[in-house]
Design an enzyme around this catalytic site. Structure first.
Site, PDB file in Angstrom:
ATOM      1  N   GLU A 449       0.750  -1.296   0.048  1.00 24.22           N
ATOM      2  CA  GLU A 449      -0.072   0.111  -0.031  1.00 24.22           C
ATOM      3  C   GLU A 449       0.932   1.292   0.073  1.00 24.22           C
ATOM      4  O   GLU A 449       1.657   1.328   0.953  1.00 24.22           O
ATOM      5  CB  GLU A 449      -0.892  -0.054   1.163  1.00 24.22           C
ATOM      6  N   ASN A 487      -6.000  -2.671   6.366  1.00 20.94           N
ATOM      7  CA  ASN A 487      -6.341  -3.116   7.939  1.00 20.94           C
ATOM      8  C   ASN A 487      -7.463  -2.308   8.492  1.00 20.94           C
ATOM      9  O   ASN A 487      -8.147  -2.729   9.428  1.00 20.94           O
ATOM     10  CB  ASN A 487      -5.121  -2.526   8.683  1.00 20.94           C
TER      11      ASN A 487
END
Ligand code: 3HC
Ligand code: NAI
Length: 705
Positions: A449, A487
């Protein structure tokens, strides 16, 4: 320009597929090929034909964008065109270079002889698109390479090197040289074959490769057993096996019909649509609308990593694996030595499994320079920080890096939760700061990411997105928020899994449902693998910061805390949500069940039977709902980028296309209504997101955003 270019080499006709960028076999190419076959068969001036690809490759197969659309009525499918090609009396030779994949290799298998150049990849990867080789590949490949090889190649979709293809009999001649050299060798082969008295060698007539299945008909059942785990939840791999079985038991023409029937059942099913979506999502993710394609990138010839712990060590390996020299900095010599030793052991394990040569390991280790002196990063092109997840530690470090590093260095942080803008503000050059959030283990997981800060410059973004590819990773550009994309969504998933346990389900029930859905493991096995102590510490910090009280209206960590109080941190302590007799395989543990039942009573929850459907909906719908919020806030650029994050960071099944694509297949109306119901039954954290509701109102899916 014609989709099939025709040239002459003496009395040999050269047909060049011409459909950039990959010479996909779209209908203009098929039309051109068919016309050429008819014409050349009748041309007395032509003794033979060579088929090749213009540009950088032979052919990457069917034009995937055409699936689900209707070609003009007069354009035939590839299968009968290849039948005609193979049936020609004049020799037909394939001059293969670059890539011959899917229909591209099927085309080559329909030729009478195959010449192949260096650095070429060949294979039948259709299964990775949820389909099967539908232009005779399942019938010709076993005849040419043998049934076992065909099963392995077609069911895995693996592309092989020209050397392996030669050893397997898939190509007949290897040529070392450029495309022109390959074409010249193919022309020479065509001239030779034209002069010979023997009839063309047609793959469809060959039977030698099928003999092993005739000798051992049980071969197919044992192959099906061996693939059961990796083919879980999918239809295409089994259809591939059935077609190869048909090749061994039926006449060629009947086998082709069988293959066609199986292909048609797959091509527009959810599995294939999801996998096609995954294919294009992985390519779309590299495109950043507001960063020009021609943005100049910064050269990355060397790298620095700070922190040689779990992540830093893995990230250093990633650079070394890509051949980029990397300096790794630790604060203490002992931690540095321990970290380097761990890297060495990691490589040695790969060597002992035979997946890496000792010389290659030595080469990679030599690319890693350990040090305790930050000043050694003065000349590096990129620095990736992977020290403790503590804002003050990171800010202090970035301020020092600002003083130490040369102008133009890219300063990256591997933080998993902290504000990249606040870290960037500790430097005098926030435009050079970016997040590179690797996933654990960094040397294995493919996702990165890449977190764009408010001031991150375009060339830093372009460089890091390109670097992801160089490192063999899939880079997804995301914005700054707590937990970024992956997340942040994971939090919803785990929270509901914990609540379900309080309400009546057991960890093994929840894990079974999500495993059967296609996840590599359920949420509890995943927590046990990652270490339950990580989340425990985060919760304790949050509670401390909130004056000793949980921050959520309904606290999800009650049972998880008790598990950690007992030191059950997961696989690393031999026990967690499950027990691990062999160190790796989760087994239900009565001790945990007793804690769960006791906690439900303490919380005043009457345990109830929870259906598999409810488990799936409770875990996945809130995850999708959070994805919608992330999209609405512009943290992810596209719904398909979220799908890429989940497929490569968490193993979300590719045959479901990622959570957002899957949500579209379920129907956003269904998900929106369920979230409303959950909100009423459980609490405001389940409220459907405004974007989800808007799409429901408009009757749209995420794909239409
Ligand atoms: N059809 C349509 N477009 C394709 C394509 C295909 N078969 N293969 C690649 N493309 C497109 C990509 O989407 C990309 O487009 P973009 O630039 O607009 O994003 C462009 O071509 C370049 O592709 P890559 O970025 O993937 O280029 P690489 O050089 O990295 O990789 C490759 C080249 C190895 C050929 C890779 O593109 C690939 O694996 N392609 C798919 C191969 C495949 O699965 N073939 C089977 C097709 S199904 C079939 O043949 C059915 C038959 O049995 C009947
Ligand atoms: P870790 O505790 O295993 O390693 C951190 C290392 O940094 C330690 O070896 C420590 O000695 C070293 N260190 C601390 N301060 C330093 C300094 N000033 N200079 C040089 N070295 C220093 O931690 P881990 O798990 O590797 O995490 C590192 C970062 O990666 C954190 O920001 C974390 O949030 C993030 N992250 C962690 C993941 C995981 O699964 N562990 C996944 C993705 C990101």
């Amino acid at each position: 320009m014609s989709a099939v270019i025709e040239e002459r080499r003496g009395r040999i006709a050269l047909l060049k597929l011409n459909n950039p960028p990959v010479n996909g076999l779209g209908w203009p190419v098929r039309e051109g090929l068919e016309a050429a076959i008819l014409r050349l068969a009748a041309d007395a001036e032509v003794d033979g034909i060579v088929v090749t690809g213009a540009g950088r490759m032979f052919c990457a197969g069917a034009d995937i964008r055409e699936f689900g659309t209707e070609p003009p009525a007069h354009v035939r499918r590839l299968t009968p065109i290849l039948d005609d090609l193979e049936g020609m009396e004049k020799p037909v030779v394939a001059a293969i270079h670059g890539v011959a994949a899917g229909g591209g290799l099927e085309l080559a298998l329909g030729c009478h002889y195959r010449v192949c150049g260096p650095k070429t990849k060949l294979g039948l990867p259709e299964v990775t698109l949820g389909i099967l080789p539908g232009a005779g590949g399942t019938q010709r490949m076993p005849r040419v390479a043998g049934v076992s090889k065909a099963l392995e190649l077609i069911v895995s979709g693996r592309l092989v090197s020209e050397k392996e293809a030669y050893e397997s009999g898939i190509v007949d001649e290897l040529v070392d040289g450029d495309v022109d050299t390959v074409i010249a060798a193919a022309v020479a082969a065509a001239e030779r074959l034209a002069k010979s008295d023997s009839a063309p060698r047609r793959s469809c007539d060959r039977t030698d490769g099928l003999q092993e299945a005739k000798d051992n008909p049980g071969l197919f059942d044992s192959f099906r057993k061996s693939m059961a785990k990796r083919a879980r939840g999918m239809n295409a791999p089994y259809a591939c096996v059935r077609c190869i079985e048909a090749a061994a038991t039926m006449e060629f023409a009947d086998g082709l019909k069988f293959e066609r029937k199986e292909f048609e059942q797959l091509v527009n099913a959810d599995e294939a649509r999801s996998m096609r979506h995954a294919f294009f999502a992985e390519r779309e993710v590299a495109k950043i609308p507001d960063v020009a394609k021609d943005t100049p990138t910064r050269p990355i010839q060397n790298a620095g990593v700070i922190g040689c712990g779990t992540m830093g060590g893995g990230i250093a390996m990633v650079f070394a694996n890509a051949g980029i020299p990397v300096t790794i900095v630790e604060s203490e010599q002992a931690a540095l030595d321990a970290g380097i030793e761990k890297i060495r052991k990691n490589y040695a394990a790969t060597v002992s499994k035979g997946r890496l040569g000792q010389a290659e390991m030595d080469k990679r280790m030599a690319l890693i320079t350990p040090t305790t002196d930050l000043v050694e990063l003065a000349a590096t092109d990129i620095v990736v920080e992977a020290v403790f997840e503590d804002m003050s530690v990171k800010k202090e470090l970035f301020a020092r890096l600002d003083r130490v590093c040369k102008p133009g260095v890219i300063m990256a942080t591997n933080t998993s939760t902290l504000d990249v803008d606040e870290i960037a503000a500790a430097t005098s050059r926030p435009e050079d700061v970016i997040g590179t959030h690797f996933f654990s283990p960094a040397n294995v997981m493919r996702l990165m990411e890449n977190v764009r800060g408010e001031k991150t410059s375009d060339d830093v973004i372009a460089t890091v997105m390109g670097l992801s590819k160089t490192l063999g990773k899939v880079g997804v550009l995301v914005g700054v928020c707590h937990g970024f994309v992956g997340n942040r969504m994971l939090h919803q998933y785990l929270r509901e899994a914990m609540f379900l346990v309080e309400e009546g389900a057991l960890p093994q029930d929840i894990d079974r449902v999500l495993y059967d859905f296609g996840m590599p493991m359920g949420p509890f096995a995943m927590c046990d693998l990652a270490g339950n102590d990580v989340g425990w510490r985060v919760r304790q910090e949050q509670i401390k910061a909130n004056g000793g009280k949980p921050t959520n209206i309904r606290y999800s960590g009650t049972i998880a805390d008790k598990i950690c109080d007992l030191g059950r941190f997961g696989q690393k302590t031999g026990k967690g949500w499950f027990k691990y007799a062999d160190g790796r395989t989760p087994e239900p543990d009565p001790e945990v069940e007793a804690i769960i039942v006791e906690t439900s009573a303490e919380l005043g929850l009457e345990r109830r039977d929870i259906s598999d459907d409810e488990i799936l909906e409770r875990c996945l719908y809130p995850l999708v709902n959070e994805g919608a919020k992330i999209l609405d806030e512009g943290i992810a650029l596209r719904a398909s980028d979220i799908d890429v994050v989940w497929m490569h960071g968490y193993g979300f099944p590719r045959f479901r296309g990622g959570p957002m694509f899957w949500a579209d297949t379920v129907g956003l109306k269904t998900i929106g209504e369920k979230m409303r119901q959950f909100e009423k039954e459980h609490g405001p954290w389940m409220a459907p997101s405004p974007l989800l509701l808007k799409l429901v109102d408009e009757g749209k899916g995420f794909a239409e955003l």
